[in-house]
Design an enzyme around this catalytic site. Structure first.
Site, PDB file in Angstrom:
ATOM      1  NE  ARG A 138      -5.509  -6.287   7.315  1.00  0.00           N
ATOM      2  CZ  ARG A 138      -5.187  -6.457   6.031  1.00  0.00           C
ATOM      3  NH1 ARG A 138      -6.050  -6.993   5.195  1.00  0.00           N
ATOM      4  NH2 ARG A 138      -4.001  -6.075   5.581  1.00  0.00           N
ATOM      5  CG  HIS A 167      -6.692  -4.145  12.196  1.00  0.00           C
ATOM      6  ND1 HIS A 167      -6.677  -3.906  10.839  1.00  0.00           N
ATOM      7  CD2 HIS A 167      -5.393  -4.209  12.576  1.00  0.00           C
ATOM      8  CE1 HIS A 167      -5.425  -3.822  10.414  1.00  0.00           C
ATOM      9  NE2 HIS A 167      -4.633  -4.013  11.445  1.00  0.00           N
ATOM     10  NE  ARG A 222      -4.853  -2.594   4.799  1.00  0.00           N
ATOM     11  CZ  ARG A 222      -4.284  -3.063   3.697  1.00  0.00           C
ATOM     12  NH1 ARG A 222      -5.020  -3.207   2.593  1.00  0.00           N
ATOM     13  NH2 ARG A 222      -2.991  -3.362   3.672  1.00  0.00           N
ATOM     14  CE  LYS A 262      -3.204   0.692   5.450  1.00  0.00           C
ATOM     15  NZ  LYS A 262      -2.188   0.558   6.519  1.00  0.00           N
ATOM     16  CG  HIS A 312       0.666  -6.884   4.533  1.00  0.00           C
ATOM     17  ND1 HIS A 312       0.854  -7.912   5.434  1.00  0.00           N
ATOM     18  CD2 HIS A 312      -0.321  -6.110   5.055  1.00  0.00           C
ATOM     19  CE1 HIS A 312       0.015  -7.764   6.441  1.00  0.00           C
ATOM     20  NE2 HIS A 312      -0.700  -6.684   6.231  1.00  0.00           N
ATOM     21  CE1 TYR A 336      -1.740 -11.214  11.548  1.00  0.00           C
ATOM     22  CE2 TYR A 336      -0.598 -10.433   9.597  1.00  0.00           C
ATOM     23  CZ  TYR A 336      -1.591 -10.298  10.532  1.00  0.00           C
ATOM     24  OH  TYR A 336      -2.441  -9.220  10.463  1.00  0.00           O
TER      25      TYR A 336
END
Length: 292
Positions: free
Chosen positions: A235, A232, A143, A167, A258, A267
Protein backbone atom coordinates in the site's frame (compact mmCIF):
# COMPACT_ATOMS: atom_id res chain seq x y z
CA UNK A 1 -17.50 7.02 35.42
CA UNK A 2 -18.44 4.14 33.15
CA UNK A 3 -21.59 6.05 32.13
CA UNK A 4 -19.53 9.04 30.95
CA UNK A 5 -17.16 6.77 29.03
CA UNK A 6 -20.09 4.88 27.52
CA UNK A 7 -21.71 8.13 26.43
CA UNK A 8 -18.47 9.35 24.87
CA UNK A 9 -18.01 6.08 22.97
CA UNK A 10 -21.61 6.18 21.80
CA UNK A 11 -20.91 9.65 20.37
CA UNK A 12 -17.80 8.34 18.56
CA UNK A 13 -19.84 5.56 17.00
CA UNK A 14 -22.82 7.71 16.03
CA UNK A 15 -21.15 10.94 14.90
CA UNK A 16 -17.73 9.81 13.67
CA UNK A 17 -18.46 6.26 12.60
CA UNK A 18 -15.60 4.94 14.75
CA UNK A 19 -14.76 1.28 14.23
CA UNK A 20 -15.12 -1.29 17.02
CA UNK A 21 -11.34 -1.62 17.41
CA UNK A 22 -10.97 2.15 17.71
CA UNK A 23 -13.62 2.37 20.41
CA UNK A 24 -12.06 -0.55 22.30
CA UNK A 25 -8.72 1.28 22.31
CA UNK A 26 -10.37 4.48 23.59
CA UNK A 27 -12.12 2.54 26.33
CA UNK A 28 -8.86 0.93 27.49
CA UNK A 29 -7.07 4.28 27.66
CA UNK A 30 -9.91 6.06 29.44
CA UNK A 31 -10.51 3.32 31.99
CA UNK A 32 -6.78 3.04 32.72
CA UNK A 33 -6.61 6.80 33.33
CA UNK A 34 -9.68 6.59 35.56
CA UNK A 35 -7.92 3.95 37.69
CA UNK A 36 -4.87 6.20 38.03
CA UNK A 37 -6.81 9.38 38.87
CA UNK A 38 -9.74 7.94 40.80
CA UNK A 39 -12.19 10.36 39.17
CA UNK A 40 -11.43 10.96 35.52
CA UNK A 41 -14.47 13.11 34.84
CA UNK A 42 -13.73 15.42 37.79
CA UNK A 43 -9.91 15.52 37.58
CA UNK A 44 -8.28 18.96 37.64
CA UNK A 45 -5.23 20.25 35.77
CA UNK A 46 -2.80 19.28 38.51
CA UNK A 47 -4.04 15.69 38.45
CA UNK A 48 -3.68 15.48 34.68
CA UNK A 49 -0.21 17.00 34.79
CA UNK A 50 0.78 14.19 37.15
CA UNK A 51 0.00 11.61 34.49
CA UNK A 52 3.36 12.42 32.93
CA UNK A 53 5.08 10.56 35.77
CA UNK A 54 2.69 7.60 35.56
CA UNK A 55 3.33 7.34 31.83
CA UNK A 56 7.08 7.93 32.01
CA UNK A 57 7.98 4.35 30.99
CA UNK A 58 5.76 4.41 27.89
CA UNK A 59 6.88 5.18 24.35
CA UNK A 60 6.16 8.77 23.20
CA UNK A 61 3.64 7.47 20.66
CA UNK A 62 1.71 5.64 23.41
CA UNK A 63 1.66 8.75 25.61
CA UNK A 64 0.45 10.83 22.67
CA UNK A 65 -2.34 8.33 21.97
CA UNK A 66 -3.53 8.27 25.58
CA UNK A 67 -3.41 12.07 25.86
CA UNK A 68 -5.39 12.41 22.63
CA UNK A 69 -8.11 10.12 23.99
CA UNK A 70 -8.37 12.19 27.17
CA UNK A 71 -8.45 15.49 25.30
CA UNK A 72 -11.34 14.28 23.19
CA UNK A 73 -13.11 12.93 26.27
CA UNK A 74 -12.90 16.26 28.13
CA UNK A 75 -13.98 18.13 25.01
CA UNK A 76 -17.05 15.89 24.92
CA UNK A 77 -17.82 16.57 28.62
CA UNK A 78 -17.64 20.32 28.05
CA UNK A 79 -19.81 20.14 24.92
CA UNK A 80 -22.42 18.11 26.81
CA UNK A 81 -22.43 20.50 29.76
CA UNK A 82 -21.00 17.88 32.12
CA UNK A 83 -18.02 20.11 32.92
CA UNK A 84 -17.54 23.85 32.78
CA UNK A 85 -13.78 23.78 32.24
CA UNK A 86 -11.41 21.70 30.11
CA UNK A 87 -8.33 20.56 32.06
CA UNK A 88 -6.76 18.74 29.10
CA UNK A 89 -4.15 21.44 28.26
CA UNK A 90 -2.25 20.16 31.32
CA UNK A 91 -1.80 16.73 29.73
CA UNK A 92 1.76 15.80 28.66
CA UNK A 93 2.60 16.48 25.03
CA UNK A 94 5.52 14.25 24.05
CA UNK A 95 7.47 15.09 20.95
CA UNK A 96 6.79 12.31 18.49
CA UNK A 97 8.29 11.70 15.12
CA UNK A 98 6.22 9.54 12.87
CA UNK A 99 8.46 6.93 11.25
CA UNK A 100 8.65 6.95 7.49
CA UNK A 101 6.80 4.00 5.98
CA UNK A 102 8.77 1.13 4.48
CA UNK A 103 8.58 1.00 0.71
CA UNK A 104 9.74 -1.31 -2.04
CA UNK A 105 11.78 -0.19 -5.02
CA UNK A 106 10.43 -0.41 -8.55
CA UNK A 107 12.83 -3.31 -9.18
CA UNK A 108 11.51 -5.22 -6.17
CA UNK A 109 7.93 -4.67 -7.27
CA UNK A 110 8.84 -5.95 -10.73
CA UNK A 111 10.47 -9.05 -9.20
CA UNK A 112 7.34 -9.80 -7.16
CA UNK A 113 5.06 -9.48 -10.18
CA UNK A 114 7.35 -11.48 -12.45
CA UNK A 115 7.37 -14.37 -10.01
CA UNK A 116 3.60 -14.21 -9.40
CA UNK A 117 2.87 -14.10 -13.14
CA UNK A 118 5.10 -17.10 -13.87
CA UNK A 119 3.42 -19.12 -11.13
CA UNK A 120 -0.05 -18.22 -12.42
CA UNK A 121 0.64 -19.28 -16.02
CA UNK A 122 -0.98 -22.71 -15.56
CA UNK A 123 -4.24 -21.22 -14.18
CA UNK A 124 -3.62 -22.92 -10.83
CA UNK A 125 -6.31 -21.34 -8.57
CA UNK A 126 -4.04 -20.48 -5.59
CA UNK A 127 -1.47 -18.92 -7.93
CA UNK A 128 -4.11 -16.92 -9.84
CA UNK A 129 -5.58 -15.77 -6.52
CA UNK A 130 -2.17 -14.59 -5.29
CA UNK A 131 -1.56 -12.65 -8.51
CA UNK A 132 -4.98 -11.00 -8.15
CA UNK A 133 -4.32 -10.09 -4.52
CA UNK A 134 -0.98 -8.57 -5.50
CA UNK A 135 -2.52 -6.58 -8.36
CA UNK A 136 -5.17 -5.10 -6.05
CA UNK A 137 -2.76 -4.30 -3.21
CA UNK A 138 -0.25 -2.50 -5.39
CA UNK A 139 -2.62 -1.34 -8.13
CA UNK A 140 -5.40 0.05 -5.91
CA UNK A 141 -3.70 0.67 -2.54
CA UNK A 142 -6.19 -1.34 -0.50
CA UNK A 143 -5.70 -2.10 3.18
CA UNK A 144 -5.31 -5.79 4.03
CA UNK A 145 -8.70 -5.97 5.77
CA UNK A 146 -10.43 -4.14 2.92
CA UNK A 147 -8.97 -6.56 0.40
CA UNK A 148 -9.63 -9.91 2.06
CA UNK A 149 -13.20 -8.97 3.02
CA UNK A 150 -14.25 -7.73 -0.44
CA UNK A 151 -17.68 -9.10 -1.34
CA UNK A 152 -18.21 -10.47 -4.80
CA UNK A 153 -20.70 -7.64 -5.36
CA UNK A 154 -17.83 -5.12 -5.15
CA UNK A 155 -16.31 -6.40 -8.41
CA UNK A 156 -16.98 -3.95 -11.24
CA UNK A 157 -19.03 -5.00 -14.23
CA UNK A 158 -18.60 -2.08 -16.62
CA UNK A 159 -17.07 0.75 -14.55
CA UNK A 160 -13.35 0.29 -13.69
CA UNK A 161 -13.87 0.78 -9.95
CA UNK A 162 -14.21 -1.28 -6.80
CA UNK A 163 -16.58 -0.28 -4.02
CA UNK A 164 -14.60 -0.56 -0.80
CA UNK A 165 -15.79 -0.26 2.80
CA UNK A 166 -12.90 1.24 4.76
CA UNK A 167 -12.27 2.36 8.33
CA UNK A 168 -15.34 3.48 10.23
CA UNK A 169 -17.59 1.89 7.64
CA UNK A 170 -16.82 4.64 5.12
CA UNK A 171 -17.35 3.69 1.49
CA UNK A 172 -15.08 4.83 -1.31
CA UNK A 173 -14.48 4.00 -4.96
CA UNK A 174 -11.01 2.85 -5.96
CA UNK A 175 -9.79 2.41 -9.52
CA UNK A 176 -8.98 -1.00 -10.95
CA UNK A 177 -6.19 -1.02 -13.51
CA UNK A 178 -6.44 -2.93 -16.76
CA UNK A 179 -3.92 -5.45 -15.41
CA UNK A 180 -5.90 -5.94 -12.21
CA UNK A 181 -9.13 -6.32 -14.17
CA UNK A 182 -7.55 -9.09 -16.26
CA UNK A 183 -6.33 -10.83 -13.10
CA UNK A 184 -9.81 -10.52 -11.58
CA UNK A 185 -11.32 -12.09 -14.67
CA UNK A 186 -8.93 -15.03 -14.46
CA UNK A 187 -9.64 -15.45 -10.74
CA UNK A 188 -13.43 -15.34 -11.18
CA UNK A 189 -13.14 -18.13 -13.72
CA UNK A 190 -11.44 -20.51 -11.26
CA UNK A 191 -12.63 -19.39 -7.82
CA UNK A 192 -15.00 -21.40 -5.64
CA UNK A 193 -18.60 -20.66 -6.52
CA UNK A 194 -21.63 -20.09 -4.25
CA UNK A 195 -19.96 -17.74 -1.78
CA UNK A 196 -20.45 -14.01 -1.28
CA UNK A 197 -16.74 -13.21 -0.80
CA UNK A 198 -14.34 -12.48 -3.63
CA UNK A 199 -11.59 -14.39 -1.84
CA UNK A 200 -13.39 -17.19 0.03
CA UNK A 201 -11.80 -19.53 2.55
CA UNK A 202 -13.50 -22.21 4.63
CA UNK A 203 -16.94 -20.69 4.51
CA UNK A 204 -15.68 -17.18 5.25
CA UNK A 205 -13.12 -14.96 3.54
CA UNK A 206 -9.34 -15.21 3.38
CA UNK A 207 -7.78 -14.06 6.65
CA UNK A 208 -5.32 -11.18 7.01
CA UNK A 209 -2.79 -13.57 8.54
CA UNK A 210 -3.00 -15.89 5.54
CA UNK A 211 -2.56 -12.91 3.21
CA UNK A 212 0.63 -11.96 5.08
CA UNK A 213 1.91 -15.53 4.80
CA UNK A 214 1.19 -15.73 1.08
CA UNK A 215 3.01 -12.47 0.34
CA UNK A 216 6.04 -13.36 2.42
CA UNK A 217 6.26 -16.73 0.71
CA UNK A 218 6.11 -15.02 -2.69
CA UNK A 219 8.82 -12.56 -1.63
CA UNK A 220 11.15 -15.40 -0.66
CA UNK A 221 10.59 -17.15 -3.99
CA UNK A 222 11.25 -13.85 -5.81
CA UNK A 223 14.60 -13.39 -4.05
CA UNK A 224 13.40 -10.56 -1.77
CA UNK A 225 13.80 -10.53 2.00
CA UNK A 226 10.33 -11.59 3.28
CA UNK A 227 10.69 -9.15 6.20
CA UNK A 228 10.46 -6.29 3.70
CA UNK A 229 7.09 -7.36 2.24
CA UNK A 230 3.61 -7.05 3.72
CA UNK A 231 0.20 -5.82 2.55
CA UNK A 232 0.83 -2.44 4.16
CA UNK A 233 4.24 -2.10 2.50
CA UNK A 234 2.57 -2.67 -0.88
CA UNK A 235 0.00 0.00 0.00
CA UNK A 236 2.87 2.36 0.83
CA UNK A 237 4.56 1.50 -2.47
CA UNK A 238 1.32 2.26 -4.34
CA UNK A 239 1.11 5.70 -2.71
CA UNK A 240 4.79 6.59 -3.00
CA UNK A 241 5.15 5.52 -6.61
CA UNK A 242 1.99 7.44 -7.57
CA UNK A 243 3.37 10.55 -5.87
CA UNK A 244 6.67 10.11 -7.69
CA UNK A 245 4.72 9.98 -10.92
CA UNK A 246 3.08 13.34 -10.21
CA UNK A 247 -0.18 12.37 -8.48
CA UNK A 248 -1.94 15.14 -6.54
CA UNK A 249 -1.89 14.74 -2.76
CA UNK A 250 -5.66 15.25 -2.49
CA UNK A 251 -6.29 12.56 -5.08
CA UNK A 252 -3.97 10.26 -3.16
CA UNK A 253 -5.91 10.99 0.04
CA UNK A 254 -9.13 9.92 -1.67
CA UNK A 255 -7.62 6.77 -3.12
CA UNK A 256 -6.15 5.69 0.23
CA UNK A 257 -9.31 6.51 2.19
CA UNK A 258 -7.57 8.84 4.64
CA UNK A 259 -9.94 10.99 6.68
CA UNK A 260 -7.22 13.59 7.31
CA UNK A 261 -4.83 14.98 4.68
CA UNK A 262 -2.12 15.05 7.38
CA UNK A 263 -2.01 11.25 7.23
CA UNK A 264 -1.38 11.36 3.50
CA UNK A 265 1.36 13.98 3.84
CA UNK A 266 3.74 11.37 5.24
CA UNK A 267 4.34 10.35 1.63
CA UNK A 268 5.73 13.79 0.81
CA UNK A 269 8.45 13.06 3.38
CA UNK A 270 9.17 9.71 1.75
CA UNK A 271 9.51 11.38 -1.63
CA UNK A 272 11.67 14.15 -0.15
CA UNK A 273 13.95 11.58 1.47
CA UNK A 274 14.32 9.84 -1.89
CA UNK A 275 15.27 13.13 -3.56
CA UNK A 276 17.86 13.95 -0.90
CA UNK A 277 19.42 10.50 -1.29
CA UNK A 278 19.45 11.01 -5.07
CA UNK A 279 21.26 14.36 -4.74
CA UNK A 280 23.79 12.92 -2.30
CA UNK A 281 24.48 10.02 -4.64
CA UNK A 282 24.42 11.68 -8.06
CA UNK A 283 25.44 15.32 -7.54
CA UNK A 284 28.83 16.22 -9.10
CA UNK A 285 30.17 17.28 -5.68
CA UNK A 286 29.34 13.83 -4.36
CA UNK A 287 31.49 12.37 -7.13
CA UNK A 288 34.36 14.66 -6.11
CA UNK A 289 34.09 13.54 -2.47
CA UNK A 290 34.20 9.89 -3.47
CA UNK A 291 37.17 10.56 -5.74
CA UNK A 292 39.01 12.29 -2.92
Amino acid sequence: MSEAIDAFLAMLAAERGAAANTMAAYRRDLEAADELLGDLAGADRAALAGLGNAWSTLAPASVARKASALRQFYGFLVDEGLRKDDPSPALPRPATRRPLPKILSHAEIEALFSRAEREAEGENPPAVRLLTLLELLYGSGLRATELVSLPLAAVPRDAPFLTVVGKGGQQRMVPVSGRAKQALGRWLAVREANTKFLFPSRGNHLSRIRLYQLLKGLAGRAGIDPAKVSPHVLRHAFATHLLEGGADLRVLQTLLGHADIATTQIYTHVDAARLVALVNERHPLAERRRGG
